[in-house]
Design a protein around this motif. Sequence first.
Motif, PDB file in Angstrom:
ATOM      1  N   ASP A  56       1.162  -1.088   0.053  1.00 22.95           N
ATOM      2  CA  ASP A  56      -0.186  -0.319  -0.298  1.00 22.95           C
ATOM      3  C   ASP A  56       0.836   1.244  -0.138  1.00 22.95           C
ATOM      4  O   ASP A  56       1.925   1.189  -0.018  1.00 22.95           O
ATOM      5  CB  ASP A  56      -0.898   0.107   1.140  1.00 22.95           C
ATOM      6  CG  ASP A  56      -1.605   1.086   1.274  1.00 22.95           C
ATOM      7  OD1 ASP A  56      -2.292   1.224   0.364  1.00 22.95           O
ATOM      8  OD2 ASP A  56      -2.287   1.256   2.361  1.00 22.95           O
ATOM      9  N   ILE A  57       0.355   2.389  -0.556  1.00 15.04           N
ATOM     10  CA  ILE A  57       0.799   3.581  -0.413  1.00 15.04           C
ATOM     11  C   ILE A  57       1.450   4.663   0.779  1.00 15.04           C
ATOM     12  O   ILE A  57       2.105   4.343   1.643  1.00 15.04           O
ATOM     13  CB  ILE A  57       0.982   4.345  -1.926  1.00 15.04           C
ATOM     14  CG1 ILE A  57       1.583   3.746  -3.396  1.00 15.04           C
ATOM     15  CG2 ILE A  57       1.607   6.263  -1.339  1.00 15.04           C
ATOM     16  CD1 ILE A  57       0.454   4.667  -4.219  1.00 15.04           C
ATOM     17  N   ARG A  85      -5.440   5.945  -3.959  1.00 10.00           N
ATOM     18  CA  ARG A  85      -4.693   7.203  -4.900  1.00 10.00           C
ATOM     19  C   ARG A  85      -4.682   6.526  -6.372  1.00 10.00           C
ATOM     20  O   ARG A  85      -3.254   6.120  -7.012  1.00 10.00           O
ATOM     21  CB  ARG A  85      -2.939   7.408  -4.783  1.00 10.00           C
ATOM     22  CG  ARG A  85      -3.736   8.037  -3.267  1.00 10.00           C
ATOM     23  CD  ARG A  85      -1.842   8.614  -2.115  1.00 10.00           C
ATOM     24  NE  ARG A  85      -1.318   8.722  -2.584  1.00 10.00           N
ATOM     25  CZ  ARG A  85      -0.427   9.701  -2.607  1.00 10.00           C
ATOM     26  NH1 ARG A  85      -0.028   8.833  -0.876  1.00 10.00           N
ATOM     27  NH2 ARG A  85       0.631  10.268  -3.202  1.00 10.00           N
ATOM     28  N   ASP A  86      -5.744   6.934  -7.465  1.00  7.31           N
ATOM     29  CA  ASP A  86      -5.240   6.739  -8.983  1.00  7.31           C
ATOM     30  C   ASP A  86      -5.197   7.833  -9.873  1.00  7.31           C
ATOM     31  O   ASP A  86      -5.312   7.599 -10.471  1.00  7.31           O
ATOM     32  CB  ASP A  86      -7.041   6.160  -9.122  1.00  7.31           C
ATOM     33  CG  ASP A  86      -7.221   5.062 -10.321  1.00  7.31           C
ATOM     34  OD1 ASP A  86      -5.960   4.549 -10.322  1.00  7.31           O
ATOM     35  OD2 ASP A  86      -8.263   5.381 -10.624  1.00  7.31           O
ATOM     36  N   THR A  87      -4.925   9.064  -9.630  1.00 11.17           N
ATOM     37  CA  THR A  87      -4.576   9.339 -10.681  1.00 11.17           C
ATOM     38  C   THR A  87      -3.211   8.712 -11.156  1.00 11.17           C
ATOM     39  O   THR A  87      -2.100   8.152 -10.497  1.00 11.17           O
ATOM     40  CB  THR A  87      -4.068  10.911 -10.313  1.00 11.17           C
ATOM     41  OG1 THR A  87      -2.276  11.008  -8.945  1.00 11.17           O
ATOM     42  CG2 THR A  87      -4.835  11.159  -8.755  1.00 11.17           C
ATOM     43  N   VAL A  93       4.800   7.886 -10.352  1.00  8.31           N
ATOM     44  CA  VAL A  93       6.131   8.066  -9.146  1.00  8.31           C
ATOM     45  C   VAL A  93       6.444   6.724  -8.489  1.00  8.31           C
ATOM     46  O   VAL A  93       7.103   6.039  -8.703  1.00  8.31           O
ATOM     47  CB  VAL A  93       4.931   9.155  -8.416  1.00  8.31           C
ATOM     48  CG1 VAL A  93       6.177   8.897  -6.830  1.00  8.31           C
ATOM     49  CG2 VAL A  93       5.576   9.930  -8.393  1.00  8.31           C
ATOM     50  N   GLY A  94       4.982   5.597  -8.286  1.00  8.01           N
ATOM     51  CA  GLY A  94       5.344   4.424  -7.986  1.00  8.01           C
ATOM     52  C   GLY A  94       6.194   3.967  -8.780  1.00  8.01           C
ATOM     53  O   GLY A  94       6.891   2.771  -8.363  1.00  8.01           O
ATOM     54  N   LEU A  95       6.217   3.525 -10.272  1.00  6.28           N
ATOM     55  CA  LEU A  95       7.253   2.680 -11.302  1.00  6.28           C
ATOM     56  C   LEU A  95       8.166   3.792 -11.646  1.00  6.28           C
ATOM     57  O   LEU A  95       8.953   3.242 -11.621  1.00  6.28           O
ATOM     58  CB  LEU A  95       6.159   2.847 -12.204  1.00  6.28           C
ATOM     59  CG  LEU A  95       5.291   2.147 -12.467  1.00  6.28           C
ATOM     60  CD1 LEU A  95       4.369   2.768 -13.830  1.00  6.28           C
ATOM     61  CD2 LEU A  95       5.230   0.960 -12.578  1.00  6.28           C
ATOM     62  N   LYS A 105      -7.447   0.901  -5.944  1.00  4.68           N
ATOM     63  CA  LYS A 105      -8.556   0.254  -5.278  1.00  4.68           C
ATOM     64  C   LYS A 105     -10.064   1.272  -5.909  1.00  4.68           C
ATOM     65  O   LYS A 105      -9.673   2.448  -5.863  1.00  4.68           O
ATOM     66  CB  LYS A 105      -8.404   0.867  -4.346  1.00  4.68           C
ATOM     67  CG  LYS A 105      -7.314  -0.172  -3.125  1.00  4.68           C
ATOM     68  CD  LYS A 105      -6.678   0.057  -1.783  1.00  4.68           C
ATOM     69  CE  LYS A 105      -5.800   0.152  -0.825  1.00  4.68           C
ATOM     70  NZ  LYS A 105      -5.532   0.169   0.229  1.00  4.68           N
ATOM     71  N   PRO A 106     -10.928   0.951  -5.707  1.00  3.74           N
ATOM     72  CA  PRO A 106     -11.427  -0.810  -5.840  1.00  3.74           C
ATOM     73  C   PRO A 106     -11.219  -1.905  -6.736  1.00  3.74           C
ATOM     74  O   PRO A 106     -10.098  -1.240  -7.445  1.00  3.74           O
ATOM     75  CB  PRO A 106     -12.228  -1.135  -5.221  1.00  3.74           C
ATOM     76  CG  PRO A 106     -13.017   0.090  -6.187  1.00  3.74           C
ATOM     77  CD  PRO A 106     -11.968   1.204  -5.786  1.00  3.74           C
TER      78      PRO A 106
END
Length: 231
Positions: A56-57, A85-87, A93-95, A105-106
């Motif tokens: 999870d972030i 967080r789906d922007t 950033v995550g990648l 989610k969901p």
Amino acid sequence: MNEAPARILVVDDEPSITEFVSYALQREGFAVDVSDNGESALAMATTNPYDLFVLDIMLPGMDGYELCRRLRAKTSVPVLFLSARDTELDKVVGLEIGGDDYLAKPFGVRELIARVRALLRRGAGREILGENNTIAASGITLDEDAHVASGDAGDIDLTPREFELLASLMKSAGKVVSREDLLRDAWGWEYLTETKTVDTHIKRLRDKIEAAGYDPALVETVRGYGYRFKQ
């Protein structure tokens, strides 16, 4: 000699999510450990050999991004982010910091399992133990990739929800599956709904099984507990 199942560390501070994800992964044959914060997860990752991290972030203290950075300094094991967080920026950033995939989610059980299997194949370069794309019991075979239910009498015309219910029952053939577990399997993230919904869909499932030439009694009601698929 049988190969050990892939081992996955799930990190999330919401017990309902870790319970849901752990249940889904364990049903597919994976070994699962759980942590509710970045510090303990980092310590666990240092002392245990994992094949995948599911992060999870929004974690207390060390967030998922920082945890991923620290993991990347130690290992190349794949990382799957789970986040509300789906922007596009969150995903980028995550990648960019070392994540391999990002699931918002969901999400449903099947999408989660598909992402996990893809990352494990990519990371290990091998077939993943627990990945069995066909299920067979009592003369019926389910192809989970093609979403086809078939047997000697022919195909059974099922909706996606009915297919998931039948798959859940057949994976535990001979054992009772509770309504709550059926909800988790067939409704995924949305499983917190009325358990009577399961009864309605089970009736339709039996009707479809019978219409295709199979015995509807293959799906047994176990009063007070749930349902069982005959072996």
